[in-house]
Motif scaffolding. Structure first.
Motif, PDB file in Angstrom:
ATOM      1  N   ILE A   1      -0.959 133.697 120.575  1.00  0.00           N
ATOM      2  CA  ILE A   1      -1.403 132.823 121.675  1.00  0.00           C
ATOM      3  C   ILE A   1      -1.719 131.423 121.151  1.00  0.00           C
ATOM      4  CG2 ILE A   1      -3.298 132.396 123.304  1.00  0.00           C
ATOM      5  CD1 ILE A   1      -3.337 135.450 123.791  1.00  0.00           C
ATOM      6  N   LEU A   2      -2.469 131.349 120.061  1.00  0.00           N
ATOM      7  CA  LEU A   2      -2.808 130.035 119.516  1.00  0.00           C
ATOM      8  C   LEU A   2      -1.574 129.325 118.971  1.00  0.00           C
ATOM      9  CD1 LEU A   2      -6.246 130.783 117.844  1.00  0.00           C
ATOM     10  CD2 LEU A   2      -5.789 129.635 120.015  1.00  0.00           C
ATOM     11  N   GLY A   3      -0.628 130.085 118.411  1.00  0.00           N
ATOM     12  CA  GLY A   3       0.635 129.487 117.987  1.00  0.00           C
ATOM     13  C   GLY A   3       1.401 128.918 119.167  1.00  0.00           C
ATOM     14  N   LEU A   4       1.378 129.620 120.285  1.00  0.00           N
ATOM     15  CA  LEU A   4       2.028 129.127 121.498  1.00  0.00           C
ATOM     16  C   LEU A   4       1.356 127.849 121.989  1.00  0.00           C
ATOM     17  CD1 LEU A   4       4.128 129.552 123.746  1.00  0.00           C
ATOM     18  CD2 LEU A   4       2.444 130.983 124.921  1.00  0.00           C
ATOM     19  N   VAL A   5       0.036 127.805 121.936  1.00  0.00           N
ATOM     20  CA  VAL A   5      -0.697 126.590 122.325  1.00  0.00           C
ATOM     21  C   VAL A   5      -0.268 125.422 121.443  1.00  0.00           C
ATOM     22  CG1 VAL A   5      -2.989 125.509 122.369  1.00  0.00           C
ATOM     23  CG2 VAL A   5      -2.677 127.803 123.316  1.00  0.00           C
ATOM     24  N   LEU A   6      -0.193 125.643 120.138  1.00  0.00           N
ATOM     25  CA  LEU A   6       0.235 124.579 119.224  1.00  0.00           C
ATOM     26  C   LEU A   6       1.671 124.151 119.502  1.00  0.00           C
ATOM     27  CD1 LEU A   6      -1.326 125.923 115.917  1.00  0.00           C
ATOM     28  CD2 LEU A   6      -2.014 123.856 117.148  1.00  0.00           C
ATOM     29  N   TRP A   7       2.532 125.128 119.743  1.00  0.00           N
ATOM     30  CA  TRP A   7       3.939 124.846 120.003  1.00  0.00           C
ATOM     31  C   TRP A   7       4.082 124.003 121.276  1.00  0.00           C
ATOM     32  CZ3 TRP A   7       7.601 128.108 123.155  1.00  0.00           C
ATOM     33  CH2 TRP A   7       8.910 127.688 123.007  1.00  0.00           C
TER      34      TRP A   7
ATOM     35  N   HIS B   1       1.780 122.119 122.599  1.00  0.00           N
ATOM     36  CA  HIS B   1       1.145 120.809 122.395  1.00  0.00           C
ATOM     37  C   HIS B   1       2.058 119.863 121.618  1.00  0.00           C
ATOM     38  CE1 HIS B   1      -1.967 117.816 121.784  1.00  0.00           C
ATOM     39  NE2 HIS B   1      -1.655 117.827 120.499  1.00  0.00           N
ATOM     40  N   TYR B   2       2.636 120.362 120.524  1.00  0.00           N
ATOM     41  CA  TYR B   2       3.461 119.507 119.675  1.00  0.00           C
ATOM     42  C   TYR B   2       4.921 119.489 120.100  1.00  0.00           C
ATOM     43  CZ  TYR B   2      -0.513 119.158 116.537  1.00  0.00           C
ATOM     44  OH  TYR B   2      -1.754 118.903 116.010  1.00  0.00           O
ATOM     45  N   GLY B   3       5.379 120.507 120.795  1.00  0.00           N
ATOM     46  CA  GLY B   3       6.768 120.584 121.245  1.00  0.00           C
ATOM     47  C   GLY B   3       7.726 120.859 120.096  1.00  0.00           C
ATOM     48  N   ILE B   4       8.954 121.204 120.464  1.00  0.00           N
ATOM     49  CA  ILE B   4       9.957 121.471 119.433  1.00  0.00           C
ATOM     50  C   ILE B   4      10.771 120.219 119.161  1.00  0.00           C
ATOM     51  CG2 ILE B   4      12.078 122.713 118.932  1.00  0.00           C
ATOM     52  CD1 ILE B   4      10.872 125.176 119.951  1.00  0.00           C
ATOM     53  N   GLY B   5      11.292 119.572 120.189  1.00  0.00           N
ATOM     54  CA  GLY B   5      12.021 118.319 120.004  1.00  0.00           C
ATOM     55  C   GLY B   5      13.340 118.476 119.273  1.00  0.00           C
ATOM     56  N   GLN B   6      13.997 117.348 119.084  1.00  0.00           N
ATOM     57  CA  GLN B   6      15.289 117.309 118.400  1.00  0.00           C
ATOM     58  C   GLN B   6      15.098 117.370 116.889  1.00  0.00           C
ATOM     59  OE1 GLN B   6      18.168 117.509 119.725  1.00  0.00           O
ATOM     60  NE2 GLN B   6      17.718 117.129 121.870  1.00  0.00           N
ATOM     61  N   GLY B   7      16.041 117.956 116.204  1.00  0.00           N
ATOM     62  CA  GLY B   7      16.048 117.953 114.753  1.00  0.00           C
ATOM     63  C   GLY B   7      15.019 118.869 114.109  1.00  0.00           C
ATOM     64  N   GLN B   8      14.508 119.836 114.839  1.00  0.00           N
ATOM     65  CA  GLN B   8      13.531 120.745 114.257  1.00  0.00           C
ATOM     66  C   GLN B   8      14.080 122.170 114.235  1.00  0.00           C
ATOM     67  OE1 GLN B   8       9.866 120.165 116.374  1.00  0.00           O
ATOM     68  NE2 GLN B   8       9.320 118.385 115.164  1.00  0.00           N
ATOM     69  N   ALA B   9      15.223 122.328 113.617  1.00  0.00           N
ATOM     70  CA  ALA B   9      15.839 123.655 113.527  1.00  0.00           C
ATOM     71  C   ALA B   9      14.953 124.620 112.751  1.00  0.00           C
ATOM     72  CB  ALA B   9      17.215 123.546 112.878  1.00  0.00           C
ATOM     73  N   TRP B  10      14.143 124.092 111.827  1.00  0.00           N
ATOM     74  CA  TRP B  10      13.235 124.958 111.076  1.00  0.00           C
ATOM     75  C   TRP B  10      12.295 125.704 112.015  1.00  0.00           C
ATOM     76  CZ3 TRP B  10       8.006 124.468 111.482  1.00  0.00           C
ATOM     77  CH2 TRP B  10       7.521 123.275 112.014  1.00  0.00           C
ATOM     78  N   MET B  11      11.888 125.045 113.117  1.00  0.00           N
ATOM     79  CA  MET B  11      10.968 125.694 114.056  1.00  0.00           C
ATOM     80  C   MET B  11      11.658 126.853 114.770  1.00  0.00           C
ATOM     81  SD  MET B  11       8.063 126.125 115.447  1.00  0.00           S
ATOM     82  CE  MET B  11       6.935 124.768 115.377  1.00  0.00           C
ATOM     83  N   HIS B  12      12.918 126.678 115.115  1.00  0.00           N
ATOM     84  CA  HIS B  12      13.659 127.770 115.749  1.00  0.00           C
ATOM     85  C   HIS B  12      13.773 128.964 114.780  1.00  0.00           C
ATOM     86  CE1 HIS B  12      14.733 125.388 119.271  1.00  0.00           C
ATOM     87  NE2 HIS B  12      14.955 124.395 118.441  1.00  0.00           N
TER      88      HIS B  12
END
Length: 138
Positions: free
Chosen positions: A61-67, A69-80
């Motif tokens: 849940i807290l990870g989802l809140v952070l995600w 808040h900060y968003g994934i955006g372009q160029g963040q394949a590491w997050m996927h």
């Protein structure tokens, strides 16, 4: 957001402690023949699983809140890739539940050797996720 990050990390560390220890209990359960010792180990495993499940939920849940808040955006394949690692971690947690049910029902068919290997999965997932978050290789 620093408080959210702090508690997210706290719950992750706590959840992983359970994910590291529960399969070790399974190693002992798989080779134990004494009914009293098996009952003790099974009780330990059940209590640990019931304790670590809310920790995992809070971490997610807290990870989802952070995600969000900060968003994934372009160029963040590491997050996927990290999110795939988190899904694999969740699948491991659910596999722990399946194994616990098998031990509880007396239907476990896996050896202690299997559980020794099973025990290494959260270590590998933690390493993968840490590399993705800290190094951000892509």
């Amino acid at each position: 957001m620093l408080w959210v990050k702090t508690f997210h990390l706290l719950f992750i560390v706590s959840w992983f402690a359970g994910l590291f220890y529960l399969p070790r209990i399974y190693v002992n359960l798989a080779s134990e023949t004494n009914p009293e010792t098996r009952a003790t180990l099974l009780g330990m495993a059940g209590r640990l699983y019931r304790f670590m499940t809310p920790l995992g939920i809070l971490a997610l849940i807290l990870g989802l809140v952070l995600w969000l808040h900060y968003g994934i955006g372009q160029g963040q394949a590491w997050m996927h890739a990290k999110l795939l690692g988190v899904l694999a971690l969740l699948a491991f947690h659910l596999a722990c539940r399946r194994h616990l049910r098998a031990f509880s029902n007396g239907t476990n068919t896996h050896s202690h050797g299997y559980f020794r290997w099973f025990n290494e999965i959260p270590v590998l997932l933690l390493l993968l996720i840490l590399i993705l978050v800290i190094v951000k290789p892509f």
